[in-house]
Design an enzyme around this catalytic site. Sequence first.
Site, PDB file in Angstrom:
ATOM      1  CG  HIS A 151      38.887  44.245  41.675  1.00 50.59           C
ATOM      2  ND1 HIS A 151      38.755  43.534  42.849  1.00 50.59           N
ATOM      3  CD2 HIS A 151      37.749  44.002  40.969  1.00 50.59           C
ATOM      4  CE1 HIS A 151      37.617  42.891  42.827  1.00 50.59           C
ATOM      5  NE2 HIS A 151      36.990  43.156  41.728  1.00 50.59           N
ATOM      6  CD  GLU A 152      41.617  40.004  38.974  1.00 48.52           C
ATOM      7  OE1 GLU A 152      42.291  39.851  37.945  1.00 48.52           O
ATOM      8  OE2 GLU A 152      41.909  39.487  40.060  1.00 48.52           O
ATOM      9  N   GLY A 153      42.086  44.819  36.364  1.00 53.17           N
ATOM     10  CA  GLY A 153      42.145  45.595  35.117  1.00 53.17           C
ATOM     11  C   GLY A 153      40.943  46.514  35.055  1.00 53.17           C
ATOM     12  CD  GLN A 212      39.107  43.965  31.737  1.00 57.52           C
ATOM     13  OE1 GLN A 212      38.955  43.114  30.865  1.00 57.52           O
ATOM     14  NE2 GLN A 212      39.942  43.812  32.749  1.00 57.52           N
TER      15      GLN A 212
END
Lengths: 599, 599
Positions: free
Chosen positions: B440-442, B447
Site C-alpha cells: 500500500h501507499e504505492g 517506489q
Amino acid sequence: MQSPLIDRRLLDFLLYEVLKVESLCESERFAEHSRATFDATIELAHRLAVDKFLPHNRKSDANEPQMVDGKVVLIPEIGEAVAAYNEAGFSTALEDFERGGMQLPFVIASACDLLFAGANPGTVAYPSLARAAANLLRAHGSEAQQRRYMDPIVQGRFFGTMCLSEPQAGSSLGDIRTTAVVMPDGSYRLRGAKMWISAGDHELGDNIVHLVLARIEGAPAGVRGISLFIVPRWRLDASGNPSERNDVRLAGLNHKLGQRGSVNTFLKFGEQDDCFGELIGQPNQGLAYMFHMMNEERIAVGMGAIANGLVGYLYSLQYAKERRQGRHPDQKDASSPPVPIIEHADVRRMLLRQKLLVEGALALGLYASQLVDAEHLAEIDARREINALLELLTPIVKSWSSQYCLDANDLAIQILGGYGYTREYPVEQCWRDNRINPIHEGTNGIQALDLLGRKVMMHDGIALKVLLAKVHTSVAKAEVHASLHDVSAALRAHFERVVGVVRQLGARMASGDIRPALAHAQHVMHVLGHGVIAWMWLDMAHRATHGLESGAATDHGFYEARVAAAKAFFATELPSTEQAFRAIESDECAAYHFQAAWF
Amino acid sequence: MQSPLIDRRLLDFLLYEVLKVESLCESERFAEHSRATFDATIELAHRLAVDKFLPHNRKSDANEPQMVDGKVVLIPEIGEAVAAYNEAGFSTALEDFERGGMQLPFVIASACDLLFAGANPGTVAYPSLARAAANLLRAHGSEAQQRRYMDPIVQGRFFGTMCLSEPQAGSSLGDIRTTAVVMPDGSYRLRGAKMWISAGDHELGDNIVHLVLARIEGAPAGVRGISLFIVPRWRLDASGNPSERNDVRLAGLNHKLGQRGSVNTFLKFGEQDDCFGELIGQPNQGLAYMFHMMNEERIAVGMGAIANGLVGYLYSLQYAKERRQGRHPDQKDASSPPVPIIEHADVRRMLLRQKLLVEGALALGLYASQLVDAEHLAEIDARREINALLELLTPIVKSWSSQYCLDANDLAIQILGGYGYTREYPVEQCWRDNRINPIHEGTNGIQALDLLGRKVMMHDGIALKVLLAKVHTSVAKAEVHASLHDVSAALRAHFERVVGVVRQLGARMASGDIRPALAHAQHVMHVLGHGVIAWMWLDMAHRATHGLESGAATDHGFYEARVAAAKAFFATELPSTEQAFRAIESDECAAYHFQAAWF
C-alpha cells in the site's frame, strides 16, 4: 483451459524428455507400464485434484477443524476427497499389483502427489500420512503387524500418524521423554505427550495407527535409546477389528497459520496407565526405522512446497496477463489504453523469478524422485552411488524448494497487489500453506547441518563425487552447443568453487574446528542448492536445444522459452551465490562471534 | 521487564546520541520542549500502547470487522483504545499549542507512532487516518472547511479516510473514473466507486470525512485532471452538526491477510445521484494535494513496517534465550543439558539478521522523520536541500523497511519453529500484518521507479549530491577511529559505485532509452537502500565509539554491541549489493527481454 495446478507441457517435458522415465519400463518391476499408463494415471490424479480437492481448499482454510466433545470435526468435503483418493488407488500407488496396488514408479507417484498437494495441501495430508505409516510397516513391521495394521491402512479403513516431537523437544529427538514399559505378554504400555501430530485425531476411518517414538525403560540416553511403537487409537480384537478405546487422549488442537484443513494435535498417551503399544522391530532402532521413511517424506515436503509455488506462479501469471493497469514509463498519452501488467518490467521480473525458482525446483524434485526408483532397480554396485547422491540431494530438495518456492509465493502476492492481500484471492493462502515447509520434517537449519555435516562428508565424500561426475557429464553434453557454451562453463566453474569451499570446511572439521565450520552450513546449502538447480536448468536447456533441432514446429516456442529461462537462471539467480562463496572463503563469521549479550 | 515493543535504550541512543533531537528545542517552535517532555510523551505512548492497544491485538485479528445490516461492527476494545489515544492528545501531537495540540516535533510523534503500530497496527489505523485527513485539510482546506471538518477530527469527534484507488485502478491514479459535477451552489455531486478504503465505514465517531479523488466533467485525461473533494458520510447542517445521510454506501468489506482490525471497505458514491462533495482548493490539483500528505504517509508506512519488525525480533530473541533445545554439534554427551537455542549458530544468524535489518531501518526512519522537522525549521536555502534529501529517502524508508522488516518477521517465525507457525504465538501475525506494507501507499515496484526515475534525477541530481555530502561527512568523522577505518572505506567505495551506476542509467534515460534503464529500478533501490542503511550503521558505530571513550561504564556493553552490529552489517548485508551493482554495470536484462509468450 490452462490447469490451475501445472503446466502439463512442462511436466511432460521433464518426465519424458529430460528424465526419460519410460526407460523405467524396461525393468521387470515396471514392465507392464508405459507412457500411456503413466499419462492416464497423471490425468486421473489431475481430474481428482481439480474435482475433489481444489473446490474445498478455501473452505477448509476458513473452517478449520474443531474439537467438539473431545472429537475432531472436519468439514465433510475432506472425507469425500480422501475416499475418492483411496478409491482411485492413490493410497496404493507404489504397492505391488498382486497386493492390489498400482505398482507405479516413485517418480510418477510423486508427480501425482504434486497435483493433490497443489490443489489442497491440508486434505492430502490425511492419505499421505496413512500411506507413510503403511510404508514404514511394510519395511519394518512383523507379518502380523502388517496384516493387522498395514493392510487396513492400504484398504483405506485405517489412517496413520508419525508421533515424533514432544512439547520440549521438536527438533531434538534425542531428548524425547515418552516411556514404554514391557508387559508379561510382550506388549508395551506407553506414557508421554506428543506435539504437532498431524491427523492425530479425526473420524475419517475406523482407526488411527500412531507410530510413536518412545524410550524403553533403561534405554541409553539420546537417539540411541529410542524405539518405535504401534499405538492404535482403538485396540484390535483377535480378528483385527477395533474393539476398546486405547488410552490415547486428544489434549488439544494447534491453530496454525496455514494448512488449516489438516488437523494438528497435541496427544497424551497413558494418562490412565493403560496405553497399549507394540514394538516395531528391535528395541533402540526406532530412529533408524523412522529415518528410512523420513527421507522420502522430505522429498514429499519439497514437492509440496513446489506444488504451492507452482499454483501461486500460475495464478499470478494469469492475473498479470489479464489485469490491465498503467502504461510504460515513456508513454505520456494518458488517454491510451492501460497495458496488461505483465508488460511492466518489475512485474515481469517477479514472474520470471517465480518461474526460475519453481520450475527449477520441480526439475530437481522429479529427478530426486526418479533416483528413488533407480536405487531400487540398480545393481548393488550402482545402488550405492545412487543412494549416496539421493542422500545428498534430499536435504536440498526439502530445504531449497521450501525456501525459494515460499519466496515465489511472496512474489505472487506482490503481483496481485491489494487483491493479493485479501482472502478472496488464493495467493495469500499459498504462502500460508507453504510456510510450514521450511519448518517441519527437520527445519531448514537442520537440513543445512545435515548437508554439510553428514551428506557431503560421508564415506569419503562419495556423494559429492557422484554429483560432480553427473554434472560434468551434463556440461560435456551441453557445451557442444554454441548457444549453451557460456552457461556450461559457468556451471563447471561454479562446482569447482563448491569443491574448494567444501574441502576447506572439511579440513577445518577434520582438525576439530567443528562449530565454526558448521556455522557455514547455510552458505553451503546456498552454493550447493543453487548449483544443483542450475544443473537442472542446464539439462533442461540441453534437452530443449535438441527439441529445437528435431522437435515439432509447434513446440518451438516451448523449447525456446526453456533455453531463455535457463540462461536467465544463470544470469539472475546463480550470481547470488557469490556472497555465500566469499563468506566461506574469507571465513566471514560475524554472527558466529556475535555475543548473546549483544542482542 | 523488557518492553515487547522497543529496546528503550536503543531508542534513546538514536534520538539523543545519534540524532541529537534536543537541538530541535533551540528553535522557536519547540522552545517549550526538552528531553524531559519528549521522554514523558514517549513514556505515555508506551504505556497506552501496552495497556490499551496490545491486549486486543490478537483478539481483533481473530474477530475481524463484520458488516451487519449495512453497518460495520468492530470489537469494543478498538473504540476504547482510539478514545484513549485521542484523549491523551496523540491525535494532535503535531498541532500548535494554541489549538490544543502538543506541538511536538515530527520525529517524536513518529517514535510514538512506532509504539502504537507495534502494539496494534489494525487499531492505530483509525486515528492515524483521521490525523492524516486533518493534516491535509490544514494544508489545503478553506477556513470554513477547516472549521467544519478538520476541527471535529482534531477533537476526536469525526474520523477521516483517503479515497484514491478504484477497482480498476489501484496504482494507476490517472485512470480513476469517479466523476464530480458542479451544482449551482458551488458544491459538487460525485459518482463512482472506491476500493481498499481503510476505516471507510464504522461507528467510532459522529462522522467520517472522506477525502475523495475524482474528475470534474471535462477535466484533462490522466493525473492532470484529478481534483480532491470532501465527501462527508453525514452532511453537516449550518451549525456544523451531522444531519442527513450523504449518498455514500458501504458496498462490501475486503477480507485481508492481516491488519484485520482495521476495516477495509469498498464504497459507492452517488448511486442515488445525491452524493454531496466540496472541492478542496483548485480544480485539477487534487493529486498534488494528496501527494503532499502521501510523503509523510510513506514514512509512516515505513515506521509501521519497522514496528512489526521490532516486535517480531524482540519476541524471537526472548524465545531464543529461554527455549532450550539440542546441543552444540561437537557435544556428544546426550545426557548433558540442552542449550538455549540462541547458542545455535543458525539461530544466532537469524537473530543477528533481524537486528541488523530492523534496527538499521529504525535509524533511517527516525532520521527521515527528523528531516521533516528540519525542513520546516530551516532557512529557505537550506530547506531546498533538506527537502531534496527527504524526497530521496522517502521511497527508501517506505520500500526498504517494508521489504526487509518483512524478511525479519519471516526469520522470527523460523526461530520459533512449529510454535511460530501457530496463532498461539504472535510472530505469524507480525508477518501477516506487515505484509501489506510493501503493497500500500504505492507498491515497492512503484517506489523504485519513483526513486530512479524521479528522485535521484530531479533538479540536476541535487538530492543525491546532498546525500553524498552527508555520507562523506559521516565517513570523515568515523574514519579517524582505527576500529572504524575499514567500514568507513567500504561505505565510501560503495557510494562511489552508486554514483557510477546512477550516472550510467541517467545517461541512458537522457538518450531516450527509458524503459530498459528503468528496468533496473529495483537494483538501484537495492544499492541505494543498503548504502543508506550502512550509512546509518556507520553513524551509530561512530556515536557508540564516542560512548565507549566517554560514556558511563554501565553503557559499555551497549556501545560495544552497536559497533559489533555495524561491522556485521558491513560484513553480512552490504555485500548482497554486489549482484545488483553488476546487474546494472553489465546491463543484465534477462527479465526485460523475457517475452510474455515464454511464461
